[in-house]
Enzyme design. Structure first.
Site, PDB file in Angstrom:
ATOM      1  N   GLY A 277      46.297 -33.349 -54.694  1.00 54.32           N
ATOM      2  CA  GLY A 277      46.157 -33.636 -56.120  1.00 54.32           C
ATOM      3  C   GLY A 277      45.385 -32.550 -56.844  1.00 54.32           C
ATOM      4  O   GLY A 277      45.537 -31.352 -56.556  1.00 54.32           O
ATOM      5  N   SER A 278      44.503 -32.980 -57.722  1.00 48.64           N
ATOM      6  CA  SER A 278      43.867 -32.036 -58.653  1.00 48.64           C
ATOM      7  C   SER A 278      43.028 -30.968 -57.974  1.00 48.64           C
ATOM      8  O   SER A 278      42.794 -29.908 -58.553  1.00 48.64           O
ATOM      9  CB  SER A 278      42.995 -32.808 -59.636  1.00 48.64           C
ATOM     10  OG  SER A 278      43.802 -33.649 -60.426  1.00 48.64           O
ATOM     11  N   THR A 279      42.535 -31.247 -56.751  1.00 50.13           N
ATOM     12  CA  THR A 279      41.718 -30.219 -56.094  1.00 50.13           C
ATOM     13  C   THR A 279      42.535 -28.964 -55.816  1.00 50.13           C
ATOM     14  O   THR A 279      41.981 -27.876 -55.664  1.00 50.13           O
ATOM     15  CB  THR A 279      41.121 -30.750 -54.777  1.00 50.13           C
ATOM     16  OG1 THR A 279      42.177 -31.284 -53.976  1.00 50.13           O
ATOM     17  CG2 THR A 279      40.085 -31.835 -55.031  1.00 50.13           C
TER      18      THR A 279
END
Lengths: 575, 135
Positions: free
Chosen positions: A288-290
């Site tokens: 995801g966003s990482t």
């Protein structure tokens, strides 16, 4: 007549002496070697000398796994006088029941293991008890026993041994079994009929080679804190499981690799087998966003964007598909906003990141993902997954680029993601994550780990990323403010992804993978901590939804990072 | 009995010769005694050395056993030390004693000791400059 009898007796004795003489010549001369060999074979015994298994040590050379001599109690049931009375006396002291012992003692076999693994005072007490109660028919043997003094500490990483031969069957015990096991020795010794060595008899010894010791990069204090915080997080958030990885930025050494729930390898009989899995290297999830940091880092490195480049970011990014369009949404705004790259990172904007990726292109994006170590394994950990990273040529033209930009379609392990952030923290140089720092052999020679590294980003780009990640924690719009630590500058990225359910071939509607990965201190990054929680749910005391990485994983990050900074003596850098 | 001096001398000479002859033909026992004694001493010496070697072998065996016991004990003590150093045990003991992690971090600056590398403030300012330098 007397002369005849005398002659017969004389002849008899002559024949007897002649026979004895012939036999003597046969024994002493003709077949002397054969008889000597037969006698020697009866006296001499070849015995295996057990090699002591090497220890597994933390970075301060404290034993996480080691071996000690343990007492094995063996019974010869044919020598036991009263089966029932003996069983009644022994049952309270051993792990076998009274009935089991009675059955065994009633059998006609001559070898029955009553108890294994008695050590120290336990063994002495047992012997005294046997003597005091005049129990007959018991014998003792010494066998090595594997001990894990820190109990559950790093249990999934270290693994354990099993079977009669004590071979490694999980974790580093399995991966480095050949080095740890050593080489058994051999002794040939002449013994009398009672088994005692004959003094001055034949005695040759080929010493066993002690197994090599492994020195890990693990710091037991940091490992303990990581495990404790993770356990508390599971209780507080209701997450099913979780992993924490702590990396030394400059060396790539793993300072801690924690998984929860955990188990005690000294007593794992009742542990569920799935708990043995080292989720930090074996569990694959979509980051995801990482993973947005890779998209942004690649775009800055390629000169496509600057941190101050401004994008008009709509709340949705729609890709027209049949039967229904694919819609990527941002959280927190309903109108188109002008956002700089820095703000896109701080606000973790999906749409903004997709816009950046559209300028980058799939092929270049893939190159950077691979350079950061995704899609490959280090090979150092058993059951380590390489994750999944499709070749750029296999990416679809519609959704593959946008989805990958925001951390979907790529399967990663927590260790790999920690490696990505460690690369940024290490001014753009990727250091291979590793956990075995040195192997100390029996002859005291040492094989030290040879660092593997490669440049991925320029120093300037890496430092820009460090500063942007700091914004995630300190800026007003930042999603990671719960990761802040008093006295230190911290940078990091939150991640919240829908959990993919392989058996259903679909994403869960309720479960999320929440994560936070970051570094500190930003003025000179030393440590990276990655926290990944599987399916946290509910709300915290402020009413915030725990499924978000910034709510559930960031506090764990802060606690572990703070302990690590203090443990390593990193001076505070925040004003 | 004659008193003729010549006869007497002759008789004395004969007696002397007989005495010498007797002396010369007397069996030489001393070498045999010495030889026998040597053999006996060597025999008992060999037996004694053999017994000594056996005794030494037994002592060596016993010492090796004791070394093995002490090594085993050493390993056990090492394990005990490791168990005492278990962070979980220390954490539990600290909690029982009512110890708490300090809520506030206090850092002491020692002027005589120069910090390694760049001053954190300078480094952070450089990072900010990197950002602001972008067009």
């Amino acid at each position: 007549m007397p002369d005849v009898r005398l002659a017969l007796v004389g002849a008899f004795f002559v024949l007897v002496w002649l026979g004895i003489g012939v036999r003597l010549v046969d024994v002493q001369a003709l077949n002397a070697d054969a008889y000597a060999d037969r006698g020697f074979e009866q006296r001499v015994r070849q015995e295996e000398l057990v090699a002591v298994r090497g220890s597994i040590l933390d970075r301060d050379h404290q034993a996480i796994a080691t071996s000690v001599d343990a007492l094995t109690v063996i019974a010869d049931p044919t020598l036991i006088v009263d089966d029932v009375a003996t069983a009644q006396l022994l049952a309270p002291l051993v792990s076998r029941t009274e009935d089991e012992l009675i059955d065994a003692f009633a059998s006609d076999r001559r070898y029955y293991v009553v108890q294994r693994g008695l050590t120290g005072d336990e063994a002495e007490s047992f012997k005294l008890y046997v003597t005091a109660n005049n129990i007959k028919g018991l014998f003792y043997a010494t066998e090595p026993k594997r001990i894990y003094p820190f109990a559950s500490l790093a249990s999934q990483l270290v693994g354990f041994v099993g079977g009669d031969e004590g071979r490694g069957i999980e974790g580093l015990e399995y991966r480095y079994d050949e080095e740890l096991a050593g080489v058994p020795g051999r002794q040939v010794v002449e013994r009398d009929p009672y088994g005692n060595p004959i003094p001055q008899g034949h005695h040759t010894v080929e010493d066993a080679v002690h197994g090599s010791d492994l020195v890990l990069t693990i710091d037991s204090q940091i490992q303990f804190t990581a495990e404790k915080m993770l356990e508390e997080a599971l209780l507080d958030t209701g997450a099913r499981s979780g992993s924490v990885v702590v990396l030394d930025v400059q060396t790539g050494g793993v300072l801690a690799m924690a998984n929860a729930p955990t188990f005690d390898p000294n007593n794992r009989r009742h542990a569920q087998p799935w708990i043995f899995r080292n989720g930090a290297v074996a569990n694959v999830y979509e980051p995801g966003s990482t993973l947005k940091v890779v998209t942004v880092a690649a775009a800055i490195e390629e000169g496509i964007v600057e941190p101050s480049t401004v994008f008009d970011v709509p709340p949705e990014y729609v890709i027209p598909l049949e039967p229904e369009p694919k819609i990527y949404q941002d959280v927190g705004h309903e109108d188109t906003l002008a956002m700089s790259v820095g703000e896109i990172v701080a606000r973790s904007s999906n749409v903004g990141t997709i816009l950046i990726q559209s300028l980058l292109g799939n092929e270049t994006h893939h190159e950077y993902l691979a350079s950061f170590g995704l899609g490959t394994s280090t090979g150092e950990f058993p059951a380590e997954s390489a994750g999944s990273l499709e070749d750029a040529t296999d990416w679809c033209v519609s959704t593959c680029g946008p989805s990958t930009a925001i951390g979907y379609r790529v399967g990663v392990t927590p260790l790999q993601m920690a490696g990505v952030f460690a690369t940024i923290a290490n001014d753009g140089v990727w250091m291979e994550p590793h956990v075995v720092d040195a192997v100390i052999h029996d002859d005291l020679t040492v094989d030290e780990y040879e660092p593997v590294s490669r440049p991925v980003l320029s120093k300037a780009t890496a430092q820009i990323l460090q500063r942007l990640l700091m914004g995630v924690v300190v800026s007003e719009e930042g999603t990671g403010w719960r990761a802040a630590i008093a006295g230190y500058t911290v940078g990091g990225k939150t991640g919240t992804t829908e959990k993919y359910l392989p058996d259903q071939g679909a994403y869960s509607e309720t479960d999320r993978i929440a994560s936070f990965i970051g570094m500190a201190p930003i003025s000179d990054p030393r440590i990276v901590v990655a926290v990944v929680l599987d399916s946290p749910h509910g709300e915290n005391e402020d009413g915030d939804d725990l499924k978000f990485g910034g709510v559930s994983a960031a506090p764990v990050f802060a606690a572990v990072m703070e302990a690590a900074l203090h443990d390593l003596g990193v001076p505070p850098d925040a004003p | 009995m004659t008193s003729n001096p010549a006869v007497l001398r002759r008789r004395a000479a004969i007696e002397l010769d007989e005495a010498v002859a007797l002396q010369l033909h007397k069996p030489k026992l001393r070498p045999w005694i010495v030889f026998t004694l040597t053999v006996v001493v060597a025999f008992f010496g060999m037996i004694y050395s053999r017994i000594s070697l056996d005794r030494t072998a037994f002592e060596l065996d016993e010492l090796e056993g004791r070394i093995a016991e002490e090594e085993a004990r050493f390993l056990e003590l090492e394990v005990e030390v490791a168990q005492l150093l278990d962070p979980a045990r220390i954490d539990q003991a600290a909690a029982e004693l009512g110890l708490q992690y300090p809520a506030e971090l206090v850092s002491l600056e020692v002027p005589a000791i120069e910090a390694e590398g760049l001053d954190p403030g300078v480094r952070l300012a450089q990072l900010d400059n990197l950002l602001s330098a972008q067009p």
